[in-house]
Design a protein around this motif. Structure first.
Motif, PDB file in Angstrom:
ATOM      1  N   ASP A  29       0.767  -1.217   0.070  1.00 13.95           N
ATOM      2  CA  ASP A  29       0.052   0.000  -0.075  1.00 13.95           C
ATOM      3  C   ASP A  29       0.770   1.274  -0.084  1.00 13.95           C
ATOM      4  O   ASP A  29       0.269   2.184   0.269  1.00 13.95           O
ATOM      5  CB  ASP A  29      -1.062  -0.054   1.089  1.00 13.95           C
ATOM      6  CG  ASP A  29      -2.298  -0.650   0.951  1.00 13.95           C
ATOM      7  OD1 ASP A  29      -2.696  -0.540  -0.110  1.00 13.95           O
ATOM      8  OD2 ASP A  29      -2.598  -1.620   1.973  1.00 13.95           O
ATOM      9  N   LEU A  30       2.161   1.266  -0.324  1.00 16.66           N
ATOM     10  CA  LEU A  30       3.015   2.304  -0.123  1.00 16.66           C
ATOM     11  C   LEU A  30       2.459   3.557  -1.009  1.00 16.66           C
ATOM     12  O   LEU A  30       2.383   4.456  -0.583  1.00 16.66           O
ATOM     13  CB  LEU A  30       4.385   1.737  -0.918  1.00 16.66           C
ATOM     14  CG  LEU A  30       5.395   3.020  -0.915  1.00 16.66           C
ATOM     15  CD1 LEU A  30       5.637   3.647   0.375  1.00 16.66           C
ATOM     16  CD2 LEU A  30       6.807   2.545  -1.604  1.00 16.66           C
ATOM     17  N   ILE A  31       1.943   3.087  -2.270  1.00 19.12           N
ATOM     18  CA  ILE A  31       1.332   4.333  -2.955  1.00 19.12           C
ATOM     19  C   ILE A  31       0.084   5.020  -2.144  1.00 19.12           C
ATOM     20  O   ILE A  31       0.263   6.298  -1.964  1.00 19.12           O
ATOM     21  CB  ILE A  31       1.044   4.021  -4.357  1.00 19.12           C
ATOM     22  CG1 ILE A  31       2.562   3.790  -5.102  1.00 19.12           C
ATOM     23  CG2 ILE A  31       0.539   5.124  -5.084  1.00 19.12           C
ATOM     24  CD1 ILE A  31       2.492   3.023  -6.365  1.00 19.12           C
ATOM     25  N   ASN A  32      -0.842   4.443  -1.814  1.00 19.98           N
ATOM     26  CA  ASN A  32      -1.759   5.062  -1.160  1.00 19.98           C
ATOM     27  C   ASN A  32      -1.277   5.777   0.299  1.00 19.98           C
ATOM     28  O   ASN A  32      -1.759   6.802   0.513  1.00 19.98           O
ATOM     29  CB  ASN A  32      -2.751   3.866  -0.583  1.00 19.98           C
ATOM     30  CG  ASN A  32      -3.635   3.566  -1.819  1.00 19.98           C
ATOM     31  OD1 ASN A  32      -3.550   4.182  -2.903  1.00 19.98           O
ATOM     32  ND2 ASN A  32      -4.294   2.461  -1.640  1.00 19.98           N
ATOM     33  N   HIS A  35       0.073   8.982  -0.849  1.00 22.94           N
ATOM     34  CA  HIS A  35      -1.012  10.020  -1.049  1.00 22.94           C
ATOM     35  C   HIS A  35      -1.651  10.664   0.312  1.00 22.94           C
ATOM     36  O   HIS A  35      -1.597  11.729   0.438  1.00 22.94           O
ATOM     37  CB  HIS A  35      -2.112   9.192  -1.789  1.00 22.94           C
ATOM     38  CG  HIS A  35      -2.058   9.149  -3.232  1.00 22.94           C
ATOM     39  ND1 HIS A  35      -1.746  10.286  -3.736  1.00 22.94           N
ATOM     40  CD2 HIS A  35      -1.726   8.216  -4.057  1.00 22.94           C
ATOM     41  CE1 HIS A  35      -1.668   9.695  -5.346  1.00 22.94           C
ATOM     42  NE2 HIS A  35      -1.660   8.633  -5.345  1.00 22.94           N
TER      43      HIS A  35
END
Ligand code: FMN
Ligand code: SF4
Ligand code: SF4
Ligand code: SF4
Ligand code: FES
Ligand code: FES
Lengths: 161, 597
Positions: A29-32, A35
């Protein structure tokens, strides 16, 4: 593990920890996570990236690799009023570049830069979905359409404070 | 009193940008002020398509279509139309050919030739209210699949419909589902919706998600049933906050209604959907890059095979389709493949949504049957070229596509004819250009985009495209040679043949296509140092016509570099060596004495 010292306030540190925990500290979930973190801090400086890396249990270089890959993530703070000029195809053929030029000469900064007083920044983006109003720019999310270069002065004056 | 009238207000991105939120507030205020909340209701919809004339307000049941509405108009709409039943004439659309006002959109030239399948609900329902979706057959197809059809039967129906992927490449959707269904049977699988919409001048997928999110959720669940997956992911651009919000609301409502989640409609089929956000990388629209991005990694493409159907998200079999592809599925199930495959051409069935923009009178979102001609789109639906200028080209397929010119105006548009004409369907961006657009500059624009967006993994794309951009820049600055033109062609072909992923393989298309169609313009830039469109700044020459010049001195006073000399009431002259081609004098002259050569 979250624990080692980084150059960041306790409150901010806990905030990042909380964001990561809300995604179960899952590296997938790094990108979430980024964000959410950028929503909170406005940008993603290296110190913040380090905490994210610790919480998710991945190397800081991987976080940096992701932050630098995606244009949505920024390591520099934006201006108080973040101006984005659309240079999607529809806006380009209707003179979006002239709007950009007018902004640059009015604010005396280039795209990707912030005015010395931190008030305005200029960025370029692609298609905000309002091609019917091309050329378009947005300031902190508010859209201005059917622009001509002469409009720029007046619009900036709205943000005179 | 029961609700008798609905006031539909466009909540699409275009109309929101021009004030539809304020209109909604004012309408609601007026309804309350007149105690009409039980009689009429404001419904916020997705894009109506006719963005050019937005903000749009439509009154149901009489289908009155108001255009360019302002918040101040709310009072009159309520007092005249809702209370007294009298249309507000001044807000009606006036057909430019007849000068008559048209009140029902179906009689407008813009809508007459459109066939709305994917966009069937956009502009008709409140996308944040699942009941409105259900009232228009929402989730009926899912129910039919789960209770009356086997997965094989559903796949057969999709195959028979002839539906091809709307994300660009046009791969047959039924076949794709069949491959995924037979891949590693019994293992965990995933359904992915590609809502990355990378084409930098297009807004089809976004409008679909904003206007009718439930159709996409429904179709993903149907796909899950067919391939044996119980989890779906929508990869959507973070730059689309409204679409994200509407999807979140839709997922929540569908779960409450038992249309997503565990044991859907009591059939024992489970299906959940989550959102994954893109972060502004065009290459992430490519399916292998998209999958890496969903896994929280850099969105770099990898070589295919393996295809996602074999090894995709988390190395499990994965089916990736575009938003618009999914939007067609429920209709095919409800109305049958034989209904669908009667629309379109032999090898391209159904319709295509295009974001029509650029130098055209009616900018907007259109859905047309495959096989329609460019002429019909530009001159009938689009209302012709803006300002009566001369049509020059249409670019389709975005940075991967090419341009179509006058000689293609009567070509029926489908996947294969566009490729034959040197362009491609792409995801649906359609940018119209007129005589004022320089085709070399357009090619340069797209290359600039590609260079920004190349992930850098392979050399032909990383280095080759940069070189193409350098050459194009040289040409637009009047420094190009004939040899540069040859190199443009050769290098383009090398990049096409050797790049790793679709981005690099298609990136030279805008160059090759403009070279093929506008070779003369390239040559003019090189040999005559001339840009006939007057776009290439370095090649522009401002000259004063001594016969027209009144000697008013306006231009000389405005010139930032004092390049203009002359005395009052005598013709002025521009010193070409000093002129920095800023165009100020051209704009200042009230007598039309200055021209661009
Ligand atoms: C550089 C590149 C960008 C792409 N961008 C998109 C996109 O924005 N949206 C999309 O649906 N497909 C895009 N595609 C196509 C996808 O890889 C994939 O083929 C598609 O999502 C499959 O869905 P479909 O069969 O329903 O068309 C892109 C492909 C490439 C090579
Ligand atoms: S073609 Fe371009 S975008 Fe694709 S892998 Fe190579 S460098 Fe990356
Ligand atoms: S184009 Fe600009 S620099 Fe050149 S003569 Fe006109 S005002 Fe002066
Ligand atoms: S503004 Fe026009 S009319 Fe006046 S001096 Fe210049 S060229 Fe002549
Ligand atoms: S290209 Fe600028 S809004 Fe679409
Ligand atoms: S956004 Fe309102 S009509 Fe397209």
């Amino acid at each position: 593990m979250c624990g080692s010292k980084v150059n960041i306030s306790e409150a901010n540190y806990l905030k990042i920890k909380e964001i990561c925990a809300s995604f179960n500290n899952n590296p997938g979930d790094l990108i979430n996570v980024l964000h959410k973190t950028q929503d909170h801090f406005g940008y993603l400086p290296v110190e913040v990236q380090k905490v994210v890396a610790e919480c998710l249990g991945i190397p800081a270089t991987r976080v940096y690799g992701v932050v630098s890959f995606y244009s949505f993530f920024t390591m520099k703070p934006k201006g108080k009023y973040a101006i984005s000029v659309c240079l999607g195809t529809a806006c380009y053929v209707k003179g979006g570049e002239k709007i950009l030029d007018a902004l640059k000469s009015e604010l005396k900064i280039s795209e990707g830069e912030v005015t010395p007083d931190g008030k305005f920044s200029i960025d370029v983006l692609r298609c905000v979905g309002a091609c019917g109003l091309a050329p378009v720019m947005t300031i902190n999310g508010k859209t201005y359409g059917r622009l001509v270069p002469e409009d720029v002065k007046g619009i900036l004056a709205e943000y005179a404070d | 009193m029961a609700i008798k009238m609905h006031i539909l207000v466009c909540g699409g991105t275009g109309c929101t940008a021009s004030g539809s939120k304020e209109i909604i507030e004012e309408l609601n205020k007026e309804l309350t002020a007149h105690d009409l909340n039980d009689f009429a209701k404001v419904v916020v919809t997705g894009c109506f398509g006719f963005c050019e004339r937005g903000p749009i307000v439509k009154i149901i049941p009489d289908n009155t279509f108001y255009t360019r509405v302002k918040p101040e108009d709310a009072k009159e709409i309520i007092e005249e139309h809702i209370i007294k039943g009298r249309k507000v004439q001044r807000l009606l659309y006036v057909a430019p050919d007849t000068n008559q006002s048209v009140s029902d959109s179906k009689h407008m030239e813009f809508y007459k030739k459109q066939v709305r399948i994917a966009l069937r609900n956009c502009g008709f329902i409140d996308p944040e209210n699942i009941d409105e979706s259900i009232a228009r057959d929402g989730y009926a197809a899912l129910g039919k699949c789960l209770t009356e059809m086997t997965p094989e039967q559903v796949i057969d129906e999709i195959k028979k419909s002839g539906l091809r992927g709307r994300g660009g490449a046009g791969f047959p959707t039924g076949l794709k589902w069949e491959i995924a269904s037979k891949s590693r049977v019994g293992e965990q699988k995933y359904v992915v919706c590609n809502a990355d919409e990378g084409d930098p001048g297009a807004f089809m997928d976004r409008s679909l998600l904003e206007g009718d999110p439930h159709s996409i959720l429904e179709a993903m669940a149907i796909c899950g049933y067919c391939i044996g997956a119980n989890h779906g992911l929508i990869y959507i651009r973070a730059e689309y906050p409204l679409a994200i919000h509407r999807l979140q609301v839709a997922i929540e409502q569908a779960e409450q209604y038992g249309l997503l989640g565990k044991d859907i409609l009591g059939t024992g089929f489970d299906f959940t959907i989550e959102l994954r956000y893109g972060a502004g990388a065009f290459v992430c629209g490519e399916e292998t890059a998209l999958i890496h991005s969903m896994e929280g990694k850099r969105g770099e493409p990898t070589f295919k095979p393996p295809f996602p159907a074999q090894s995709g998200y988390l190395e499990k079999p994965t089916n990736v389709n575009n938003v618009e592809t999914y939007a067609n599925i429920p209709v095919i199930i409800n109305k049958g493949a034989d209904w669908f495959n009667k629309i379109g051409t032999e090898k391209s069935k159904g319709t295509k949504v295009f974001a029509l923009a650029g130098k055209i009178n009616n900018v907007g979102l259109i859905e047309v049957p495959m096989g329609i001609t460019l002429r019909e789109i530009i001159y009938e639906i689009g209302g012709g070229i803006k300002g009566g200028k001369k049509f020059k080209a249409v670019q389709t397929g975005g940075p991967s596509g090419g341009c179509l010119t006058e000689k293609h105006l009567d070509t029926p548009i489908d996947y294969d004819s566009l490729v034959a004409a040197g362009s491609m369907m792409g995801s649906g961006g359609m940018i119209v250009m007129d005589e004022d657009d320089c085709m070399v500059a357009i090619a340069k624009f797209y290359l600039g985009f590609t260079v920004d967006e190349s992930c850098g993994k392979c050399t032909p794309c990383r280095v080759g495209n940069k070189r193409l951009l350098e050459i194009l820049t040289k040409i637009t600055e009047g420094k190009g040679t004939m040899q540069d033109l040859e190199e443009l062609k050769n290098l383009s072909n090398v990049i096409k043949d050797t790049a790793l992923c679709g981005l690099g393989q298609t990136s030279p298309n805008p160059v090759l296509s403009t070279i093929n169609n506008f070779w003369d313009e390239y040559v003019e830039h090189v040999t005559e140092k001339k840009c006939r469109a007057g776009q290439c700044k370095a090649l522009k020459k401002y000259v004063i016509d001594p016969d027209k010049c009144k000697g008013c001195t306006a231009c000389a006073r405005a010139c930032p570099v004092s390049a203009i000399t002359g005395t009052v009431k005598n013709p002025h002259v521009i010193d070409q060596d000093k002129c920095i081609k800023c165009g100020t004098c051209y704009e200042k002259c009230k007598f039309g004495a200055i021209s661009i050569k």
